[in-house]
Scaffold this active site. Structure first.
Site, PDB file in Angstrom:
ATOM      1  NE  ARG A 115      -3.905   0.567   1.849  1.00  0.00           N
ATOM      2  CZ  ARG A 115      -5.126   0.563   2.394  1.00  0.00           C
ATOM      3  NH1 ARG A 115      -5.355   1.256   3.495  1.00  0.00           N
ATOM      4  NH2 ARG A 115      -6.108  -0.130   1.845  1.00  0.00           N
ATOM      5  CG  HIS A 142      -8.501   0.101  -3.087  1.00  0.00           C
ATOM      6  ND1 HIS A 142      -7.691  -0.938  -2.680  1.00  0.00           N
ATOM      7  CD2 HIS A 142      -9.165   0.507  -1.969  1.00  0.00           C
ATOM      8  CE1 HIS A 142      -7.842  -1.127  -1.384  1.00  0.00           C
ATOM      9  NE2 HIS A 142      -8.729  -0.275  -0.924  1.00  0.00           N
ATOM     10  CD  GLN A 145     -12.900  -2.305  -0.958  1.00  0.00           C
ATOM     11  OE1 GLN A 145     -12.124  -2.295  -0.018  1.00  0.00           O
ATOM     12  NE2 GLN A 145     -14.082  -2.905  -0.881  1.00  0.00           N
ATOM     13  CG  ASP A 237     -13.693   5.968  -1.182  1.00  0.00           C
ATOM     14  OD1 ASP A 237     -13.735   5.723   0.050  1.00  0.00           O
ATOM     15  OD2 ASP A 237     -12.634   5.926  -1.830  1.00  0.00           O
ATOM     16  CB  CYS A 276     -14.049   0.630  -0.123  1.00  0.00           C
ATOM     17  SG  CYS A 276     -13.436   2.300   0.016  1.00  0.00           S
ATOM     18  NE  ARG A 304      -9.821  -5.663  -0.140  1.00  0.00           N
ATOM     19  CZ  ARG A 304      -9.081  -4.645   0.311  1.00  0.00           C
ATOM     20  NH1 ARG A 304      -9.662  -3.566   0.789  1.00  0.00           N
ATOM     21  NH2 ARG A 304      -7.755  -4.675   0.248  1.00  0.00           N
TER      22      ARG A 304
HETATM   23  N1   CP Z   1     -11.199  -0.448   2.245  1.00  0.00           N
HETATM   24  C1   CP Z   1      -9.946  -0.471   2.671  1.00  0.00           C
HETATM   25  O1   CP Z   1      -8.976  -0.576   1.892  1.00  0.00           O
HETATM   26  O2   CP Z   1      -9.833  -0.409   4.025  1.00  0.00           O
HETATM   27  P1   CP Z   1      -8.495  -0.168   4.841  1.00  0.00           P
HETATM   28  O3   CP Z   1      -7.984   1.206   4.504  1.00  0.00           O
HETATM   29  O4   CP Z   1      -8.892  -0.299   6.295  1.00  0.00           O
HETATM   30  O5   CP Z   1      -7.497  -1.223   4.450  1.00  0.00           O
END
Ligand code: CP
Length: 319
Positions: A115, A142, A145, A237, A276, A304
């Site tokens: 990430r 992403h 997701q 989002d 998400c 996920r």
């Molecule tokens: N939706 C998502 O990626 O959540 P986090 O940021 O908690 O990993």
């Protein structure tokens, strides 16, 4: 949907997921189908020992709850060992080049989950690594997701090709990823954002071109009601993503893009609501929609785990 394949029959061994642009519609459907199968069969030995003896490193430059835990559990549940690196506590935080980090970690582990703020950074990591790299969120994409969201739509709406997905809010990494996966799966995707925060024209053009080949469609507009009208699934989002500049101008323009019961009423009566998470109640979504009967956000969060298990299985298992 095609029948479930054994790990190596999908032809995905050694593949990375940096963007779903790199995956074909058939490959995405295979991953979703295996995810659905794994969700119903979590305890069978074929899954539990699929990655026995392997290790997967996870690097986080930005905070995470769902991604961190679901990837760790996915890795463990396939019999592999997760190795979690905090950016600041590793030499990356002190400026070690990503090119060197990629080559060093490739000597220790079988895959990298990353990430990062910058999509280019993950692309560089993939270029220099000799093992698969999995994008766990960047400023542009992403992918895991939206794989989870596609599985959730498939479960609740009953089909993907021909389904109508509306995304309302900031034209961010989620908007980009919805356009790409929706186009590849033959969905009709409508994105509503204030014009200043539309997704990049290059991503829109790419998705529209892909949709032409699958019978889907991708439209970007400013009117949230037009986007949501007749939708099977409505998604949003946060107005300001991690690492983005939080300005009064952006918030004041996005306030008109809240998903609330008035907006949900424009969708199909049985439409689902996706987010998400984490959600900011009263900002991008009203409390009653988030907690209401159309909301499937916790199924979405659970999925996920299943899509990540499926991707790890197909890309890393030798059997
Ligand atoms: N939706 C998502 O990626 O959540 P986090 O940021 O908690 O990993």
């Amino acid at each position: 949907m095609v029948e479930r394949l054994l790990a190596n029959e999908a032809g995905l061994q050694g593949r990375s997921v940096v963007s779903l642009k790199d995956w074909s519609p058939t490959e995405i459907k295979q991953v979703l189908m295996t995810a659905k199968w794994m969700k119903s069969n979590p305890k069978i030995a074929e899954i539990q020992y699929a990655l026995k003896g392997k290790s997967v490193a996870m690097i986080f430059e930005l905070p995470s709850t769902r991604t961190r835990v679901s990837f760790q559990v996915a890795i463990q549940s396939l019999g592999a060992a997760p190795v979690i690196l905090d950016w600041q506590d590793s030499q990356l935080g002190r400026g070690e080049p990503i090119e060197d980090t990629a080559r060093v970690l490739s000597r220790y582990v079988e895959a990298l989950v990353v990430r990062a703020r910058s999509h280019e950074m993950v692309q560089t990591l993939q270029k220099w690594a000799t093992i698969p790299v999995f994008n766990a969120l960047t400023d542009q994409a992403h992918p895991f997701q939206v794989l989870a969201d596609a599985l959730t739509i498939w479960e609740h709406v009953g089909y993907l090709s021909g389904s109508k997905l509306a995304y309302v809010g900031d034209g961010n990494n989620m908007a980009n990823s919805y356009m790409i996966i929706g186009a590849k799966l033959g969905m009709h995707v409508r994105i509503a954002c204030p014009e200043k925060w539309w997704p990049a024209q290059g991503v829109i053009a790419y998705a529209q071109q892909e949709a032409e080949m699958t019978g889907g469609s991708v439209q970007v507009m400013t009117d949230p009601e037009q986007a949501v009208f007749g939708a099977d699934a409505v998604a949003t989002d946060v107005f300001v993503s991690m690492g983005d500049e939080d300005t009064a101008e952006k918030r004041s323009q996005l306030n008109a893009y809240q998903v609330n019961s008035q907006l949900m009423a424009k969708a199909k009566a049985q439409a689902i609501f996706l987010h998400c998470l984490p959600a900011h109640r009263g900002e991008e979504v009203s409390e009653d929609v988030l907690e209401g009967p159309q909301s499937v956000v916790f199924d979405e969060a659970e999925n996920r785990l299943h899509v990540q298990k499926s991707v790890l299985y197909h890309t890393l298992s030798e059997f």
